[in-house]
Design an enzyme around this catalytic site. Structure first.
Site, PDB file in Angstrom:
ATOM      1  N   GLN A  17      67.871   3.043  32.721  1.00  0.00           N
ATOM      2  CA  GLN A  17      66.501   2.803  32.237  1.00  0.00           C
ATOM      3  C   GLN A  17      66.045   3.867  31.243  1.00  0.00           C
ATOM      4  O   GLN A  17      64.912   3.805  30.752  1.00  0.00           O
ATOM      5  CB  GLN A  17      65.514   2.754  33.412  1.00  0.00           C
ATOM      6  CG  GLN A  17      65.728   1.582  34.341  1.00  0.00           C
ATOM      7  CD  GLN A  17      65.371   0.222  33.729  1.00  0.00           C
ATOM      8  OE1 GLN A  17      64.790   0.134  32.636  1.00  0.00           O
ATOM      9  NE2 GLN A  17      65.729  -0.848  34.409  1.00  0.00           N
TER      10      GLN A  17
ATOM     11  N   ASN B 188      63.592   2.563  37.650  1.00  0.00           N
ATOM     12  CA  ASN B 188      63.369   1.209  37.140  1.00  0.00           C
ATOM     13  C   ASN B 188      62.035   0.613  37.578  1.00  0.00           C
ATOM     14  O   ASN B 188      61.469  -0.220  36.901  1.00  0.00           O
ATOM     15  CB  ASN B 188      64.518   0.278  37.561  1.00  0.00           C
ATOM     16  CG  ASN B 188      64.938   0.451  38.997  1.00  0.00           C
ATOM     17  OD1 ASN B 188      65.239   1.559  39.436  1.00  0.00           O
ATOM     18  ND2 ASN B 188      64.934  -0.630  39.740  1.00  0.00           N
TER      19      ASN B 188
ATOM     20  N   CYS C  74      66.169  -7.167  41.334  1.00  0.00           N
ATOM     21  CA  CYS C  74      67.239  -7.420  42.287  1.00  0.00           C
ATOM     22  C   CYS C  74      66.708  -7.643  43.694  1.00  0.00           C
ATOM     23  O   CYS C  74      67.385  -8.227  44.523  1.00  0.00           O
ATOM     24  CB  CYS C  74      68.216  -6.257  42.310  1.00  0.00           C
ATOM     25  SG  CYS C  74      68.589  -5.660  40.677  1.00  0.00           S
TER      26      CYS C  74
ATOM     27  N   GLY D 216      75.926  -1.810  34.465  1.00  0.00           N
ATOM     28  CA  GLY D 216      75.465  -0.547  35.045  1.00  0.00           C
ATOM     29  C   GLY D 216      75.920  -0.396  36.485  1.00  0.00           C
ATOM     30  O   GLY D 216      76.285   0.698  36.929  1.00  0.00           O
ATOM     31  N   THR D 217      75.914  -1.492  37.213  1.00  0.00           N
ATOM     32  CA  THR D 217      76.326  -1.460  38.622  1.00  0.00           C
ATOM     33  C   THR D 217      77.771  -0.986  38.743  1.00  0.00           C
ATOM     34  O   THR D 217      78.094  -0.135  39.578  1.00  0.00           O
ATOM     35  CB  THR D 217      76.152  -2.867  39.245  1.00  0.00           C
ATOM     36  OG1 THR D 217      74.767  -3.228  39.128  1.00  0.00           O
ATOM     37  CG2 THR D 217      76.577  -2.912  40.688  1.00  0.00           C
TER      38      THR D 217
ATOM     39  N   THR E 181      90.854  -7.122  30.082  1.00  0.00           N
ATOM     40  CA  THR E 181      90.678  -7.337  28.642  1.00  0.00           C
ATOM     41  C   THR E 181      89.234  -7.044  28.254  1.00  0.00           C
ATOM     42  O   THR E 181      88.301  -7.515  28.909  1.00  0.00           O
ATOM     43  CB  THR E 181      91.066  -8.786  28.276  1.00  0.00           C
ATOM     44  OG1 THR E 181      92.413  -8.989  28.700  1.00  0.00           O
ATOM     45  CG2 THR E 181      90.948  -9.046  26.787  1.00  0.00           C
TER      46      THR E 181
ATOM     47  N   GLY F 144      74.070  -2.516  28.559  1.00  0.00           N
ATOM     48  CA  GLY F 144      73.561  -3.049  27.295  1.00  0.00           C
ATOM     49  C   GLY F 144      72.305  -3.888  27.407  1.00  0.00           C
ATOM     50  O   GLY F 144      71.452  -3.859  26.524  1.00  0.00           O
ATOM     51  N   HIS F 145      72.171  -4.633  28.518  1.00  0.00           N
ATOM     52  CA  HIS F 145      71.079  -5.623  28.536  1.00  0.00           C
ATOM     53  C   HIS F 145      69.685  -5.045  28.711  1.00  0.00           C
ATOM     54  O   HIS F 145      68.702  -5.777  28.723  1.00  0.00           O
ATOM     55  CB  HIS F 145      71.377  -6.729  29.562  1.00  0.00           C
ATOM     56  CG  HIS F 145      71.202  -6.351  31.002  1.00  0.00           C
ATOM     57  ND1 HIS F 145      70.119  -6.782  31.733  1.00  0.00           N
ATOM     58  CD2 HIS F 145      71.960  -5.637  31.852  1.00  0.00           C
ATOM     59  CE1 HIS F 145      70.237  -6.335  32.986  1.00  0.00           C
ATOM     60  NE2 HIS F 145      71.341  -5.647  33.079  1.00  0.00           N
TER      61      HIS F 145
HETATM   62  C1  LIG Z   1      68.213   2.030  37.225  1.00  0.00           C
HETATM   63  C2  LIG Z   1      69.190   0.923  37.198  1.00  0.00           C
HETATM   64  N1  LIG Z   1      70.473   1.165  37.484  1.00  0.00           N
HETATM   65  C3  LIG Z   1      71.416   0.215  37.472  1.00  0.00           C
HETATM   66  C4  LIG Z   1      71.082  -1.084  37.157  1.00  0.00           C
HETATM   67  C5  LIG Z   1      72.164  -2.126  37.196  1.00  0.00           C
HETATM   68  O1  LIG Z   1      72.556  -2.502  35.899  1.00  0.00           O
HETATM   69  P1  LIG Z   1      73.331  -3.900  35.681  1.00  0.00           P
HETATM   70  O2  LIG Z   1      72.290  -4.962  35.796  1.00  0.00           O
HETATM   71  O3  LIG Z   1      73.899  -3.799  34.311  1.00  0.00           O
HETATM   72  O4  LIG Z   1      74.363  -3.985  36.723  1.00  0.00           O
HETATM   73  C6  LIG Z   1      69.758  -1.408  36.859  1.00  0.00           C
HETATM   74  C7  LIG Z   1      69.383  -2.810  36.554  1.00  0.00           C
HETATM   75  O5  LIG Z   1      68.328  -3.277  36.904  1.00  0.00           O
HETATM   76  C8  LIG Z   1      68.790  -0.384  36.867  1.00  0.00           C
HETATM   77  O6  LIG Z   1      67.518  -0.623  36.584  1.00  0.00           O
END
Ligand SMILES: Cc1ncc(COP(=O)(O)O)c(C=O)c1O
Length: 382
Positions: free
Chosen positions: A177, A149, A323, A71-72, A235, A198-199
């Site tokens: 989320q 989140n 985080c 996601g980041t 890849t 995905g996680h």
């Molecule tokens: C709202 C939100 N955006 C982005 C992320 C980042 O996702 P990733 O952990 O896959 O980088 C998170 C992960 O906690 C999240 O809650």
């Protein structure tokens, strides 16, 4: 010791069916999807199958899906691409975005970009008029998360997308989320870019998607190969993509029912805490919320101490977002909602998931009541 996992917004366990689907891609179908021989082409076909499952779920087209590492990355890619392709210098976002947006924006600000962060009210909601007001000729992108989140509060993404469309400005939403928790239909909502990972829905860590609507300009964040139609080099992580496809397929069958159950358990936990633990308060809007999250302020209780005590009992929850755990700073999201630093540091997020049972929730509620009593009992009274 048994484990009661109430931190599903941080991450979720990989679903056993997802894992089963992934395993052959480490050892049997290990080909590189770019290789021309059969082993590679088989892997390529499975990438396509996963892509199709994701498109069906989001109601979009295959070439609108770009696989990323998380996601980041998707969030970084969307913002940096919009700045490059438009040549404009302004981003409109909110004060409660995930750090993957916030920290990038802070860095951009230092480099001379104009970042406008829309404030939230005491329930964590934004005023649509503020979105409208802040868009101007120089705006490259509006980036507003779908669901928060920490509090689970849902922003009115449908209306924001509509405002941006009318004003001719690109709109990105961080839907990390929201996926799997609320319905998302990209054929109905004029979102230009959307991030997911995905996680958070029982697929492995390290795999994400950036949705790029057809016709929208896009500059790759990572260069060096022709993968993903030259939009994301490197890849492909075939096992993880296959796993994410399976996880999405599972969601498309059971999401509605599953969320009914999760909501009922979340409400049970919340009601028990708010009614049985004195001096507690819900953080965030009660109605506009994803079904699995509750964020509660336990007045006068240090959240770190409470979380440590719960951890000793096998209960996992979190203060602020994962985080920022370990940092002594109060949650940026909660302070933006007007909580003072002490209240923010007394707040705990419980986020439920597919595997929680009523028995677990009753046990967790009993233990939370006991832990808070114990911690408060230690505070000297005057
Ligand atoms: C709202 C939100 N955006 C982005 C992320 C980042 O996702 P990733 O952990 O896959 O980088 C998170 C992960 O906690 C999240 O809650």
């Amino acid at each position: 010791m048994r484990l009661i996992y109430l931190d599903n917004n941080a991450t979720t366990p990989v679903d056993p069916l997802v894992l089963k689907e992934m395993v052959p891609f480490f050892s049997v179908y290990y080909g590189n999807p770019s290789s021309p021989y059969r082993l590679g082409q088989e892997a390529k076909q499975h990438l396509k199958k996963a892509r199709i499952a994701i498109c069906r779920f989001l109601n979009c087209e295959e070439d609108e899906i770009v696989f990323t590492s998380c996601g980041t990355e998707s969030n970084n890619a969307a913002i940096l691409s919009a700045l490059r392709t438009t040549g404009k210098k302004r981003i409109v976002t909110t004060v409660t975005e995930h750090s993957s947006i916030q920290e990038l924006c802070t860095d951009l600000e230092k480099r001379g970009f104009d970042i406008d962060r829309i404030p939230v009210d005491s329930l964590g909601l934004i005023d649509l008029e503020e979105v409208e007001k802040r868009i101007n000729e120089q705006t490259a992108l509006v980036s507003v998360m779908w669901a928060n989140n920490e509090t689970g509060v849902i922003f009115p993404v449908e209306q924001i997308a509509e405002i941006c469309r009318k004003r001719g400005v690109y709109f990105h939403t961080d839907a990390v989320q929201a996926v799997g928790k609320i319905p998302i239909d990209l054929s109905k909502i004029p979102v230009d870019f959307l991030s997911l990972t995905g996680h958070k829905f029982y697929a492995p860590k390290g795999i994400g998607v950036l949705f790029v609507r057809k016709g929208r300009p896009f500059e790759p964040f990572i260069r060096g190969g022709s993968q993903e139609m030259r939009r994301r080099a490197g890849t492909e992580n075939v096992p993880a993509i296959v796993g994410m496809g399976k996880a999405i397929e599972i969601l498309s069958h059971q999401m509605v029912e599953e969320n009914k159950k999760i909501r009922a358990l979340r409400d049970l936990l919340e009601t028990r805490i708010l009614s049985e633990v004195p001096l507690t308060k819900l953080n965030g809007d009660k109605l506009n919320r994803i079904p699995n999250t509750t964020n509660i302020c336990f007045k006068g209780v240090d959240a770190e101490t409470l979380l440590f005590d719960l951890d000793q009992k096998g209960i996992c929850a979190s203060g602020g977002s994962a985080c920022t755990t370990g940092s002594l700073k109060p949650s940026r999201v909660l302070t933006a909602m007007g909580l003072n630093p002490l209240e923010a540091k007394s707040s705990v997020r419980f986020s439920l998931g597919r595997h929680n049972t009523e028995e677990e929730i009753q046990f967790a509620a009993d233990e939370i009541v006991k832990s808070v009593e114990k911690i408060r009992g230690k505070i000297p009274r005057h």
